[in-house]
Design a protein around this motif. Structure first.
Motif, short mmCIF file in Angstrom:
data_model
loop_
_atom_site.label_atom_id
_atom_site.label_comp_id
_atom_site.label_asym_id
_atom_site.label_seq_id
_atom_site.Cartn_x
_atom_site.Cartn_y
_atom_site.Cartn_z
N VAL A 39 0.84 -1.21 0.00
CA VAL A 39 0.00 0.00 0.00
C VAL A 39 0.87 1.25 0.00
CG1 VAL A 39 -1.64 1.37 1.35
CG2 VAL A 39 -2.03 -1.08 1.06
N SER A 40 1.90 1.27 0.84
CA SER A 40 2.76 2.46 0.96
C SER A 40 3.69 2.63 -0.24
CB SER A 40 3.60 2.38 2.24
OG SER A 40 4.60 1.39 2.12
N GLY A 41 3.86 1.59 -1.05
CA GLY A 41 4.77 1.67 -2.19
C GLY A 41 6.18 1.20 -1.88
N ASP A 42 6.43 0.77 -0.63
CA ASP A 42 7.75 0.27 -0.27
C ASP A 42 8.07 -1.04 -0.98
OD1 ASP A 42 8.13 2.46 1.39
OD2 ASP A 42 7.49 1.39 3.20
N ILE A 43 7.04 -1.83 -1.28
CA ILE A 43 7.20 -3.05 -2.06
C ILE A 43 6.37 -2.86 -3.32
CG2 ILE A 43 6.67 -5.53 -2.17
CD1 ILE A 43 7.19 -5.69 0.82
N PRO A 44 6.97 -3.06 -4.49
CA PRO A 44 6.22 -2.84 -5.74
C PRO A 44 5.18 -3.94 -5.98
CG PRO A 44 8.42 -3.64 -6.22
CD PRO A 44 8.36 -3.42 -4.74
N ALA A 45 4.11 -3.55 -6.64
CA ALA A 45 3.07 -4.49 -7.07
C ALA A 45 2.40 -3.89 -8.29
CB ALA A 45 2.06 -4.73 -5.96
N THR A 46 1.88 -4.75 -9.13
CA THR A 46 1.11 -4.30 -10.29
C THR A 46 -0.29 -3.96 -9.82
OG1 THR A 46 2.41 -5.72 -11.74
CG2 THR A 46 0.31 -4.92 -12.59
N ARG A 47 -0.57 -2.69 -9.71
CA ARG A 47 -1.86 -2.23 -9.18
C ARG A 47 -2.90 -2.26 -10.31
NH1 ARG A 47 -0.77 1.65 -4.42
NH2 ARG A 47 1.26 0.89 -3.74
N VAL A 48 -3.88 -3.15 -10.16
CA VAL A 48 -4.91 -3.26 -11.20
C VAL A 48 -6.17 -2.49 -10.83
CG1 VAL A 48 -4.02 -5.44 -12.10
CG2 VAL A 48 -5.77 -5.47 -10.31
N TYR A 49 -6.29 -2.09 -9.58
CA TYR A 49 -7.41 -1.27 -9.11
C TYR A 49 -6.94 -0.57 -7.85
CZ TYR A 49 -12.08 0.00 -7.38
OH TYR A 49 -13.18 0.69 -6.94
N GLU A 50 -7.31 0.70 -7.74
CA GLU A 50 -6.97 1.43 -6.52
C GLU A 50 -7.91 2.60 -6.38
OE1 GLU A 50 -3.13 3.30 -4.16
OE2 GLU A 50 -2.93 2.82 -6.30
N ASP A 51 -8.37 2.81 -5.17
CA ASP A 51 -9.13 4.00 -4.82
C ASP A 51 -8.75 4.39 -3.40
OD1 ASP A 51 -10.73 2.44 -3.05
OD2 ASP A 51 -12.25 2.11 -4.58
N GLU A 52 -9.51 5.23 -2.78
CA GLU A 52 -9.13 5.73 -1.45
C GLU A 52 -9.17 4.67 -0.36
OE1 GLU A 52 -13.40 5.81 -1.97
OE2 GLU A 52 -11.88 6.77 -3.19
N GLN A 53 -9.93 3.58 -0.58
CA GLN A 53 -10.10 2.57 0.47
C GLN A 53 -9.41 1.25 0.21
OE1 GLN A 53 -14.06 2.28 2.38
NE2 GLN A 53 -14.72 3.67 0.76
N VAL A 54 -9.28 0.86 -1.06
CA VAL A 54 -8.78 -0.48 -1.37
C VAL A 54 -7.75 -0.46 -2.49
CG1 VAL A 54 -10.95 -1.56 -0.62
CG2 VAL A 54 -10.58 -1.09 -3.03
N LEU A 55 -7.03 -1.55 -2.57
CA LEU A 55 -6.01 -1.75 -3.59
C LEU A 55 -6.12 -3.20 -4.05
CD1 LEU A 55 -3.33 -0.95 -5.05
CD2 LEU A 55 -2.14 -1.65 -2.98
#
Length: 112
Positions: A9-25
């Motif tokens: 969530v914080s971006g310290d570990i990379p991930a392929t974000r396929v959906y993101e909004d203010e509450q969920v990832l």
């Protein structure tokens, strides 16, 4: 915090974000069990579904809404499965609540 998903969530570990909004990832599972296997997590750290509080009701509903949006986006028209593993006996391996969205193949019962 030493939580793997909080670090994503914080971006310290990379991930392929396929959906993101203010509450969920949401991002792909690193060990997929189906052609589509996404993890949908709350950005707020909640250890497990068993530890969700009354104040988390809106976010819990939003997790389900996001899962539906992703299923439509991924064209899982034939169906899909949503799974929340809770605690060691429930198969939870990361202590941050998350929903598995599995699809793209027939799902059998019992799941195992």
């Amino acid at each position: 915090m030493d939580c793997l998903f909080c670090k994503i969530v914080s971006g310290d570990i990379p991930a392929t974000r396929v959906y993101e909004d203010e509450q969920v990832l949401a991002f792909p599972d690193i060990h997929p069990q189906a052609p589509t296997h996404l993890l949908i997590i709350p950005k707020k750290h909640i250890r497990s579904h068993a530890e969700a509080a009354a104040g988390d009701k809106e976010m819990l509903g939003h997790l389900m809404f996001a899962a539906g949006e992703l299923a439509r986006e991924k064209k899982l028209d034939g169906g899909y499965r949503l799974v929340i593993n809770t605690g060691p006996d429930g198969g939870q391996t990361v202590d941050h609540m998350h929903v598995h969205l599995l699809g793209g193949r027939p799902m059998h019962w019992p799941p195992g």
